[in-house]
Design a protein around this motif. Structure first.
Motif, PDB file in Angstrom:
ATOM      1  N   ALA A   3       0.838  -1.202   0.000  1.00  0.00           N
ATOM      2  CA  ALA A   3       0.000   0.000   0.000  1.00  0.00           C
ATOM      3  C   ALA A   3       0.873   1.253   0.000  1.00  0.00           C
ATOM      4  N   TYR A   4       1.997   1.215   0.719  1.00  0.00           N
ATOM      5  CA  TYR A   4       2.925   2.355   0.711  1.00  0.00           C
ATOM      6  C   TYR A   4       3.569   2.522  -0.662  1.00  0.00           C
ATOM      7  N   ILE A   5       3.904   1.417  -1.295  1.00  0.00           N
ATOM      8  CA  ILE A   5       4.478   1.481  -2.645  1.00  0.00           C
ATOM      9  C   ILE A   5       3.458   2.070  -3.619  1.00  0.00           C
ATOM     10  N   ALA A   6       2.206   1.623  -3.493  1.00  0.00           N
ATOM     11  CA  ALA A   6       1.151   2.150  -4.365  1.00  0.00           C
ATOM     12  C   ALA A   6       0.967   3.648  -4.150  1.00  0.00           C
ATOM     13  N   ALA A   7       1.002   4.091  -2.886  1.00  0.00           N
ATOM     14  CA  ALA A   7       0.864   5.520  -2.607  1.00  0.00           C
ATOM     15  C   ALA A   7       2.030   6.304  -3.206  1.00  0.00           C
ATOM     16  N   GLY A   8       3.223   5.753  -3.122  1.00  0.00           N
ATOM     17  CA  GLY A   8       4.387   6.416  -3.714  1.00  0.00           C
ATOM     18  C   GLY A   8       4.295   6.496  -5.223  1.00  0.00           C
ATOM     19  N   VAL A   9       3.834   5.434  -5.844  1.00  0.00           N
ATOM     20  CA  VAL A   9       3.682   5.427  -7.304  1.00  0.00           C
ATOM     21  C   VAL A   9       2.620   6.429  -7.730  1.00  0.00           C
ATOM     22  N   PHE A  10       1.512   6.493  -6.975  1.00  0.00           N
ATOM     23  CA  PHE A  10       0.469   7.473  -7.290  1.00  0.00           C
ATOM     24  C   PHE A  10       0.988   8.894  -7.131  1.00  0.00           C
ATOM     25  N   ALA A  11       1.789   9.135  -6.087  1.00  0.00           N
ATOM     26  CA  ALA A  11       2.355  10.470  -5.889  1.00  0.00           C
ATOM     27  C   ALA A  11       3.309  10.829  -7.030  1.00  0.00           C
ATOM     28  N   LEU A  12       4.131   9.876  -7.438  1.00  0.00           N
ATOM     29  CA  LEU A  12       5.046  10.115  -8.557  1.00  0.00           C
ATOM     30  C   LEU A  12       4.266  10.386  -9.847  1.00  0.00           C
ATOM     31  N   ALA A  13       3.203   9.610 -10.074  1.00  0.00           N
ATOM     32  CA  ALA A  13       2.388   9.821 -11.275  1.00  0.00           C
ATOM     33  C   ALA A  13       1.730  11.195 -11.252  1.00  0.00           C
ATOM     34  N   LEU A  14       1.270  11.618 -10.071  1.00  0.00           N
ATOM     35  CA  LEU A  14       0.652  12.934  -9.964  1.00  0.00           C
ATOM     36  C   LEU A  14       1.661  14.044 -10.250  1.00  0.00           C
ATOM     37  N   LEU A  15       2.863  13.930  -9.677  1.00  0.00           N
ATOM     38  CA  LEU A  15       3.886  14.947  -9.919  1.00  0.00           C
ATOM     39  C   LEU A  15       4.315  14.997 -11.382  1.00  0.00           C
ATOM     40  N   LEU A  16       4.479  13.835 -11.992  1.00  0.00           N
ATOM     41  CA  LEU A  16       4.854  13.809 -13.407  1.00  0.00           C
ATOM     42  C   LEU A  16       3.751  14.399 -14.272  1.00  0.00           C
ATOM     43  N   ASP A  17       2.516  14.169 -13.896  1.00  0.00           N
ATOM     44  CA  ASP A  17       1.413  14.732 -14.664  1.00  0.00           C
ATOM     45  C   ASP A  17       1.324  16.250 -14.470  1.00  0.00           C
ATOM     46  N   LEU A  18       1.542  16.702 -13.237  1.00  0.00           N
ATOM     47  CA  LEU A  18       1.464  18.145 -12.972  1.00  0.00           C
ATOM     48  C   LEU A  18       2.568  18.915 -13.683  1.00  0.00           C
ATOM     49  N   PHE A  19       3.761  18.365 -13.698  1.00  0.00           N
ATOM     50  CA  PHE A  19       4.893  19.052 -14.323  1.00  0.00           C
ATOM     51  C   PHE A  19       5.091  18.662 -15.782  1.00  0.00           C
ATOM     52  N   GLU A  20       4.213  17.796 -16.297  1.00  0.00           N
ATOM     53  CA  GLU A  20       4.247  17.341 -17.690  1.00  0.00           C
ATOM     54  C   GLU A  20       5.619  16.801 -18.080  1.00  0.00           C
ATOM     55  N   GLU A  21       6.149  15.936 -17.223  1.00  0.00           N
ATOM     56  CA  GLU A  21       7.445  15.298 -17.458  1.00  0.00           C
ATOM     57  C   GLU A  21       7.228  13.879 -17.950  1.00  0.00           C
ATOM     58  N   ASP A  22       8.207  13.355 -18.689  1.00  0.00           N
ATOM     59  CA  ASP A  22       8.151  11.954 -19.111  1.00  0.00           C
ATOM     60  C   ASP A  22       9.435  11.204 -18.760  1.00  0.00           C
ATOM     61  N   LEU A  23      10.368  11.863 -18.070  1.00  0.00           N
ATOM     62  CA  LEU A  23      11.636  11.284 -17.619  1.00  0.00           C
ATOM     63  C   LEU A  23      12.460  10.731 -18.777  1.00  0.00           C
ATOM     64  N   GLY A  24      12.302  11.271 -19.941  1.00  0.00           N
ATOM     65  CA  GLY A  24      13.092  10.857 -21.087  1.00  0.00           C
ATOM     66  C   GLY A  24      12.611   9.587 -21.767  1.00  0.00           C
ATOM     67  N   ALA A  25      11.582   8.965 -21.238  1.00  0.00           N
ATOM     68  CA  ALA A  25      11.049   7.740 -21.838  1.00  0.00           C
ATOM     69  C   ALA A  25       9.526   7.840 -21.856  1.00  0.00           C
ATOM     70  N   PRO A  26       8.955   8.507 -22.842  1.00  0.00           N
ATOM     71  CA  PRO A  26       7.506   8.745 -22.826  1.00  0.00           C
ATOM     72  C   PRO A  26       6.663   7.472 -22.929  1.00  0.00           C
ATOM     73  N   ASP A  27       7.202   6.405 -23.514  1.00  0.00           N
ATOM     74  CA  ASP A  27       6.431   5.169 -23.619  1.00  0.00           C
ATOM     75  C   ASP A  27       6.492   4.339 -22.345  1.00  0.00           C
ATOM     76  N   LEU A  28       7.524   4.570 -21.531  1.00  0.00           N
ATOM     77  CA  LEU A  28       7.697   3.763 -20.329  1.00  0.00           C
ATOM     78  C   LEU A  28       7.080   4.414 -19.107  1.00  0.00           C
ATOM     79  N   PHE A  29       7.335   5.690 -18.891  1.00  0.00           N
ATOM     80  CA  PHE A  29       6.864   6.384 -17.703  1.00  0.00           C
ATOM     81  C   PHE A  29       5.825   7.432 -18.059  1.00  0.00           C
ATOM     82  N   ASN A  30       4.669   6.991 -18.504  1.00  0.00           N
ATOM     83  CA  ASN A  30       3.584   7.948 -18.724  1.00  0.00           C
ATOM     84  C   ASN A  30       2.565   7.803 -17.598  1.00  0.00           C
ATOM     85  N   PHE A  31       1.596   8.693 -17.585  1.00  0.00           N
ATOM     86  CA  PHE A  31       0.644   8.751 -16.474  1.00  0.00           C
ATOM     87  C   PHE A  31      -0.147   7.448 -16.337  1.00  0.00           C
TER      88      PHE A  31
END
Length: 73
Positions: A3-31
């Protein structure tokens, strides 16, 4: 723990979506991929995966009743 891992992943997804980042791999790390990983961790947690073995002192242990044993005056 999952559950903590899921919360961390959701937080990371939210931050990436807010800042419109793809971490250099748009097919791997998208929302949607990160949300699906978070949902998978949450589903595994709810299914009971990763909780560890149940010990006799921490619940379970074969005792299905509470209080006094039935039929023992």
């Amino acid at each position: 723990m999952l559950a903590y891992i899921a919360a961390g992943v959701f937080a990371l997804a939210l931050l990436l979506d807010l800042f419109e980042e793809d971490l250099g791999a748009p097919d791997l790390f998208n929302f949607s991929t990160l949300v699906l990983i978070g949902l998978l961790c949450l589903a595994l947690y709810l299914a009971g995966v990763g909780r560890g073995p149940r010990t006799a002192g921490g619940g379970g242990g074969g005792r299905w009743y509470r209080g006094r044993r039935p039929g023992r005056g």
